[in-house]
Design an enzyme around this catalytic site. Sequence first.
Site, mmCIF file in Angstrom:
data_model
loop_
_atom_site.group_PDB
_atom_site.id
_atom_site.type_symbol
_atom_site.label_atom_id
_atom_site.label_comp_id
_atom_site.label_asym_id
_atom_site.label_seq_id
_atom_site.Cartn_x
_atom_site.Cartn_y
_atom_site.Cartn_z
ATOM 1 N N ALA A 269 0.833 -1.206 0.000
ATOM 2 C CA ALA A 269 0.000 0.000 0.000
ATOM 3 C C ALA A 269 0.869 1.258 0.000
ATOM 4 C CB ALA A 269 -0.921 -0.002 1.220
ATOM 5 N N PRO A 270 0.463 2.293 -0.751
ATOM 6 C CA PRO A 270 -0.807 2.462 -1.452
ATOM 7 C C PRO A 270 -0.848 1.934 -2.885
ATOM 8 C CG PRO A 270 0.406 4.513 -1.509
ATOM 9 C CD PRO A 270 1.254 3.543 -0.713
ATOM 10 N N GLY A 272 1.523 2.409 -5.645
ATOM 11 C CA GLY A 272 2.208 3.046 -6.769
ATOM 12 C C GLY A 272 3.322 2.190 -7.347
ATOM 13 N N ASP A 317 0.856 -10.293 6.417
ATOM 14 C CA ASP A 317 1.871 -9.692 7.275
ATOM 15 C C ASP A 317 3.246 -10.145 6.801
ATOM 16 O OD1 ASP A 317 3.500 -8.712 9.247
ATOM 17 O OD2 ASP A 317 2.435 -9.657 10.916
ATOM 18 N N CYS A 389 12.083 4.775 2.464
ATOM 19 C CA CYS A 389 12.115 6.212 2.170
ATOM 20 C C CYS A 389 12.737 6.923 3.380
ATOM 21 C CB CYS A 389 10.733 6.756 1.843
ATOM 22 S SG CYS A 389 9.455 6.404 3.061
#
Length: 449
Positions: A269-270, A272, A317, A389
């Site tokens: 998720a999300p 991209g 998970d 990130c």
Amino acid sequence: MTERRRHHTPTAASPGAESRAAAARALHAVLDRGQSLTRVLQADTTRRAPADQALVQEMVYGALRLLPRLRLIAGRLLERPLKPRDGDLQALILVGLYQLGFMKTPSHAAVSATVEATRLLGKPRMAGLVNALLRRFQREHEALLAWVDTQPESRWLFPDWLLERLRADWPDDWESIVLASNERAPMALRVNPLQGTRADTLAELESAGIGACAIDGLDTGVLLDQPRATRDLPGFIEGRVSVQDSGAQLAARLLDAQPGERVLDACAAPGGKTAAILERAGNALDLVAIDSDAARLTTVGTTLDRLGLKAQVRVGDAADPHGDWAARPFDRILLDVPCSATGVIRRHPDIKWLRRPEDIAALAATQSRILDAIWPLLRPGGRLLYATCSLLAEENERQVAAFLACQADARALELPTDWGRPRSPGHQLLPTAQGHDGFFYALLAKDAS
């Protein structure tokens, strides 16, 4: 003669006041309740005109970006601190100061709408205080802004603990990192090669009067001169383009999944990167996209539907993989692990104020567990792309180095990109003005024998 009593119908609040109150509530939820700004804004289902919604976001994002400066100014203007129960009012004052000091909103509109918003917060008796404070700022703004520039805590607009971490990990680059992180984020698009070329997209944007250019070194990348709402982007609804930072787009190229391969996008998720992987491989993958957050996982399905792509989207998970989706090995795995998100602060300025020093060790422990749990799902000869990130070595190169030291059948491969900096084992992208956000990538191979 009997005097008749007049009954006054309460007047509806102006859209301007509604916007200021909404911004104050969102800011209060982040600063005083520790809530994610993204989730706060998503949970706000109030129907507003697009311009009013954009105004709410600008005020909240801007106030979070400049929070130390605004707090210092508010503290200097208030005769006494507000009570803890007035956190929403404090947030409204910060929103008002941001408008007057750092936006192009006409002063009379900013003051009147912000004062009116006190009623919407259920605190009409505070209207006089807010009015007096904002009008004093109008009169003294030059002196106040000059004063706040001299205060050490307002210089970098970052919490001290995070500055210390960045100085330690990036002694020659921390200043440029902080400056870039405090700027507004640029907006990049990813062209869907299954529905057209980048040249087609650039021509469409030009026809729509939207300035844009190709991103060097990324054949799907387009950089807009100015951010735009997705509704204004030609081809977005039809699935010809998506909004995605160029650094995030790089993941699909580094993973390089080939048609026919079985691929896992863990922590998807999300969605991209899931979509970019499928687009690059011609939508010809046996791809499984998992995430432990069922609510966020719905966005993956929505994204794939818009783009005309297919994948198995499953709740799962990554730290405890089980079920039929994990029964067969994968040729490629994208492991975009939960992290501090310190590389995308300019898109999520609430991160600066929500993160705590102790969070980093906890996140690193989670990343280690996920790496150990997912590695057995990679077939011999397969490749795993570890991604964050984050800008912090503890989550990035030190994390991967520790894994390699314990995993005899794993080795790091050289990444085919000249973007960013080599940080063995891996590659670090630092946030740059009008460029990509901060990402770390490391490509790992499992021995075939």
